[in-house]
Scaffold this motif. Structure first.
Motif, PDB file in Angstrom:
ATOM      1  N   PRO A 103       0.739  -1.333  -0.071  1.00 43.53           N
ATOM      2  CA  PRO A 103       0.051  -0.080  -0.079  1.00 43.53           C
ATOM      3  C   PRO A 103       0.850   1.327  -0.139  1.00 43.53           C
ATOM      4  O   PRO A 103       1.926   1.132   0.572  1.00 43.53           O
ATOM      5  CB  PRO A 103      -0.798  -0.283   1.357  1.00 43.53           C
ATOM      6  N   CYS A 104       0.294   2.348  -0.624  1.00 40.48           N
ATOM      7  CA  CYS A 104       1.036   3.708  -0.737  1.00 40.48           C
ATOM      8  C   CYS A 104       0.207   4.613   0.117  1.00 40.48           C
ATOM      9  O   CYS A 104      -0.941   4.467   0.329  1.00 40.48           O
ATOM     10  CB  CYS A 104       1.239   3.944  -1.943  1.00 40.48           C
ATOM     11  N   GLU A 105       1.001   5.673   0.504  1.00 37.08           N
ATOM     12  CA  GLU A 105       0.422   6.728   1.219  1.00 37.08           C
ATOM     13  C   GLU A 105       0.185   8.144   0.515  1.00 37.08           C
ATOM     14  O   GLU A 105       0.889   8.167  -0.511  1.00 37.08           O
ATOM     15  CB  GLU A 105       1.447   7.469   2.280  1.00 37.08           C
ATOM     16  N   PRO A 106      -0.746   8.807   0.785  1.00 38.73           N
ATOM     17  CA  PRO A 106      -0.951   9.969   0.213  1.00 38.73           C
ATOM     18  C   PRO A 106       0.116  11.033   0.310  1.00 38.73           C
ATOM     19  O   PRO A 106       0.863  11.109   1.075  1.00 38.73           O
ATOM     20  CB  PRO A 106      -2.291  10.671   0.923  1.00 38.73           C
ATOM     21  N   CYS A 107       0.222  11.690  -0.871  1.00 39.93           N
ATOM     22  CA  CYS A 107       1.477  12.597  -1.046  1.00 39.93           C
ATOM     23  C   CYS A 107       1.274  13.682  -0.105  1.00 39.93           C
ATOM     24  O   CYS A 107       0.214  14.143   0.293  1.00 39.93           O
ATOM     25  CB  CYS A 107       1.314  13.314  -2.285  1.00 39.93           C
ATOM     26  N   PRO A 108       2.440  13.920   0.941  1.00 39.66           N
ATOM     27  CA  PRO A 108       2.429  14.972   1.709  1.00 39.66           C
ATOM     28  C   PRO A 108       2.106  16.425   1.507  1.00 39.66           C
ATOM     29  O   PRO A 108       2.226  16.848   0.154  1.00 39.66           O
ATOM     30  CB  PRO A 108       3.771  14.960   2.352  1.00 39.66           C
ATOM     31  N   GLU A 109       1.704  17.469   2.286  1.00 40.22           N
ATOM     32  CA  GLU A 109       1.506  18.733   1.802  1.00 40.22           C
ATOM     33  C   GLU A 109       2.769  19.399   1.406  1.00 40.22           C
ATOM     34  O   GLU A 109       3.885  19.172   1.837  1.00 40.22           O
ATOM     35  CB  GLU A 109       0.798  19.350   2.970  1.00 40.22           C
ATOM     36  N   GLY A 110       2.734  20.079   0.326  1.00 47.61           N
ATOM     37  CA  GLY A 110       3.715  20.539  -0.173  1.00 47.61           C
ATOM     38  C   GLY A 110       4.524  19.785  -1.399  1.00 47.61           C
ATOM     39  O   GLY A 110       5.618  20.192  -1.788  1.00 47.61           O
ATOM     40  N   GLY A 111       4.066  18.569  -1.393  1.00 39.73           N
ATOM     41  CA  GLY A 111       4.774  17.697  -2.198  1.00 39.73           C
ATOM     42  C   GLY A 111       4.090  17.360  -3.485  1.00 39.73           C
ATOM     43  O   GLY A 111       2.906  17.312  -3.656  1.00 39.73           O
ATOM     44  N   PHE A 112       4.757  16.831  -4.570  1.00 43.66           N
ATOM     45  CA  PHE A 112       4.426  16.422  -5.747  1.00 43.66           C
ATOM     46  C   PHE A 112       4.918  14.821  -5.908  1.00 43.66           C
ATOM     47  O   PHE A 112       5.900  14.629  -5.687  1.00 43.66           O
ATOM     48  CB  PHE A 112       4.966  17.021  -6.896  1.00 43.66           C
ATOM     49  N   CYS A 113       3.798  14.095  -6.073  1.00 44.81           N
ATOM     50  CA  CYS A 113       3.994  12.439  -6.078  1.00 44.81           C
ATOM     51  C   CYS A 113       3.604  11.997  -7.618  1.00 44.81           C
ATOM     52  O   CYS A 113       2.400  12.100  -7.958  1.00 44.81           O
ATOM     53  CB  CYS A 113       3.222  11.892  -5.206  1.00 44.81           C
ATOM     54  N   ALA A 114       4.585  11.582  -8.154  1.00 42.33           N
ATOM     55  CA  ALA A 114       4.305  11.116  -9.538  1.00 42.33           C
ATOM     56  C   ALA A 114       3.830   9.700  -9.668  1.00 42.33           C
ATOM     57  O   ALA A 114       3.164   9.294 -10.826  1.00 42.33           O
ATOM     58  CB  ALA A 114       5.768  11.245 -10.488  1.00 42.33           C
ATOM     59  N   GLY A 115       3.627   9.142  -8.518  1.00 44.04           N
ATOM     60  CA  GLY A 115       3.535   7.661  -8.441  1.00 44.04           C
ATOM     61  C   GLY A 115       4.504   6.765  -8.786  1.00 44.04           C
ATOM     62  O   GLY A 115       5.881   6.992  -8.739  1.00 44.04           O
ATOM     63  N   GLY A 116       4.265   5.584  -9.043  1.00 41.09           N
ATOM     64  CA  GLY A 116       5.449   4.674  -9.372  1.00 41.09           C
ATOM     65  C   GLY A 116       5.971   4.293  -8.229  1.00 41.09           C
ATOM     66  O   GLY A 116       5.684   4.166  -7.142  1.00 41.09           O
ATOM     67  N   THR A 117       7.519   4.203  -8.424  1.00 42.64           N
ATOM     68  CA  THR A 117       8.388   3.991  -7.325  1.00 42.64           C
ATOM     69  C   THR A 117       8.977   5.291  -6.773  1.00 42.64           C
ATOM     70  O   THR A 117      10.016   5.188  -5.956  1.00 42.64           O
ATOM     71  CB  THR A 117       9.432   2.777  -7.507  1.00 42.64           C
ATOM     72  N   GLU A 118       8.591   6.226  -7.344  1.00 40.99           N
ATOM     73  CA  GLU A 118       9.284   7.675  -6.950  1.00 40.99           C
ATOM     74  C   GLU A 118       9.001   8.235  -5.611  1.00 40.99           C
ATOM     75  O   GLU A 118       7.863   8.034  -5.160  1.00 40.99           O
ATOM     76  CB  GLU A 118       9.146   8.685  -8.095  1.00 40.99           C
ATOM     77  N   LEU A 119      10.066   8.911  -5.078  1.00 44.84           N
ATOM     78  CA  LEU A 119       9.820   9.636  -3.974  1.00 44.84           C
ATOM     79  C   LEU A 119       9.121  11.067  -4.126  1.00 44.84           C
ATOM     80  O   LEU A 119       9.104  11.606  -5.246  1.00 44.84           O
ATOM     81  CB  LEU A 119      11.244   9.913  -3.169  1.00 44.84           C
ATOM     82  N   PRO A 120       8.589  11.560  -3.331  1.00 46.68           N
ATOM     83  CA  PRO A 120       7.761  12.868  -3.320  1.00 46.68           C
ATOM     84  C   PRO A 120       8.830  14.179  -3.548  1.00 46.68           C
ATOM     85  O   PRO A 120      10.117  14.073  -3.211  1.00 46.68           O
ATOM     86  CB  PRO A 120       7.068  13.128  -2.162  1.00 46.68           C
ATOM     87  N   ARG A 121       8.606  15.095  -4.569  1.00 47.95           N
ATOM     88  CA  ARG A 121       9.279  16.232  -4.941  1.00 47.95           C
ATOM     89  C   ARG A 121       8.738  17.373  -4.284  1.00 47.95           C
ATOM     90  O   ARG A 121       7.487  17.457  -4.270  1.00 47.95           O
ATOM     91  CB  ARG A 121       9.708  16.199  -6.237  1.00 47.95           C
ATOM     92  N   PRO A 122       9.332  18.559  -4.027  1.00 48.08           N
ATOM     93  CA  PRO A 122       8.618  19.639  -3.452  1.00 48.08           C
ATOM     94  C   PRO A 122       7.942  20.541  -4.592  1.00 48.08           C
ATOM     95  O   PRO A 122       8.646  20.333  -5.698  1.00 48.08           O
ATOM     96  CB  PRO A 122       9.942  20.497  -2.893  1.00 48.08           C
ATOM     97  N   LEU A 123       6.757  20.812  -4.164  1.00 49.33           N
ATOM     98  CA  LEU A 123       6.083  21.666  -5.217  1.00 49.33           C
ATOM     99  C   LEU A 123       6.883  23.060  -5.252  1.00 49.33           C
ATOM    100  O   LEU A 123       7.607  23.587  -4.429  1.00 49.33           O
ATOM    101  CB  LEU A 123       4.501  22.070  -4.864  1.00 49.33           C
ATOM    102  N   PRO A 124       6.487  23.923  -6.333  1.00 52.53           N
ATOM    103  CA  PRO A 124       7.148  25.232  -6.438  1.00 52.53           C
ATOM    104  C   PRO A 124       6.837  26.010  -4.912  1.00 52.53           C
ATOM    105  O   PRO A 124       5.700  26.117  -4.781  1.00 52.53           O
ATOM    106  CB  PRO A 124       6.727  25.851  -7.569  1.00 52.53           C
ATOM    107  N   GLY A 125       7.820  26.874  -4.591  1.00 47.97           N
ATOM    108  CA  GLY A 125       7.387  27.488  -3.280  1.00 47.97           C
ATOM    109  C   GLY A 125       7.854  26.523  -2.171  1.00 47.97           C
ATOM    110  O   GLY A 125       7.452  27.256  -0.857  1.00 47.97           O
ATOM    111  N   TYR A 126       8.034  25.512  -2.221  1.00 46.07           N
ATOM    112  CA  TYR A 126       8.257  24.488  -0.957  1.00 46.07           C
ATOM    113  C   TYR A 126       9.885  24.149  -1.070  1.00 46.07           C
ATOM    114  O   TYR A 126      10.305  23.948  -2.083  1.00 46.07           O
ATOM    115  CB  TYR A 126       7.338  23.283  -1.063  1.00 46.07           C
ATOM    116  N   TRP A 127      10.423  23.429  -0.129  1.00 46.63           N
ATOM    117  CA  TRP A 127      11.605  22.976  -0.194  1.00 46.63           C
ATOM    118  C   TRP A 127      11.620  21.636   0.850  1.00 46.63           C
ATOM    119  O   TRP A 127      10.823  21.624   1.691  1.00 46.63           O
ATOM    120  CB  TRP A 127      12.679  24.181   0.460  1.00 46.63           C
ATOM    121  N   GLY A 128      12.508  21.089   0.723  1.00 44.92           N
ATOM    122  CA  GLY A 128      12.658  19.749   1.422  1.00 44.92           C
ATOM    123  C   GLY A 128      14.147  19.274   1.831  1.00 44.92           C
ATOM    124  O   GLY A 128      15.157  19.921   1.216  1.00 44.92           O
TER     125      GLY A 128
END
Length: 145
Positions: A103-128
């Motif tokens: 099972p997979c988790e919903p994308c965190p706030e401020g993140g972009f999740c492309a799906g597949g096996t990729e980790l979330p990436r920050p949306l514009p205006g956010y950093w991680g």
């Protein structure tokens, strides 16, 4: 489809989970395929099932659903629907460990999740940070005045 019984010489209706391509043979559906009704002459690929799931057993009568928030895609199907590991995160979901078939988790706030096996990436205006790949902070602009 029907098959001729080798024990008593009678014709029998092919059971669900099997295919009878001719009157003399009966074959169990192989992993990645299913036969949900008796009398089928061929097994159906899980690619064509309503849930586009997977079947990891011989003689399946249906394809199993992928785990929560996952899906099986053409790109993720290394075993042609014969394994739960063909299921990867849907768009908008992720797994920190990148594991397949879980099972997979919903994308965190401020993140972009492309799906597949990729980790979330920050949306514009956010950093991680790489230490916390599932946590993002809103960038703030200091007023220099």
């Amino acid at each position: 489809g029907e098959y001729l019984s080798s024990t008593d010489g009678t014709c029998n209706l092919c059971p669900a989970g099997h295919a009878c391509p001719d009157k003399s043979s009966i074959e169990a559906c192989s992993p990645g395929t299913y036969a949900d009704q008796p009398g089928m002459v061929a097994c159906v690929s899980c690619d064509n099932s309503a849930n586009v799931g997977y079947s990891n057993e011989t003689g399946a009568v249906e394809c199993s659903d992928c785990p929560l928030n996952t899906e099986r895609t053409i790109e993720s199907s290394f075993s042609n629907g014969a394994s739960e590991e063909d299921c990867v995160c849907k768009f908008g979901y992720y797994r920190l460990d990148g594991a397949r078939g879980l099972p997979c988790e919903p994308c965190p706030e401020g993140g972009f999740c492309a799906g597949g096996t990729e980790l979330p990436r920050p949306l514009p205006g956010y950093w991680g940070t790489s230490d916390h790949p599932d946590s993002f902070a809103l960038c703030t602009i200091r007023d220099s005045g």
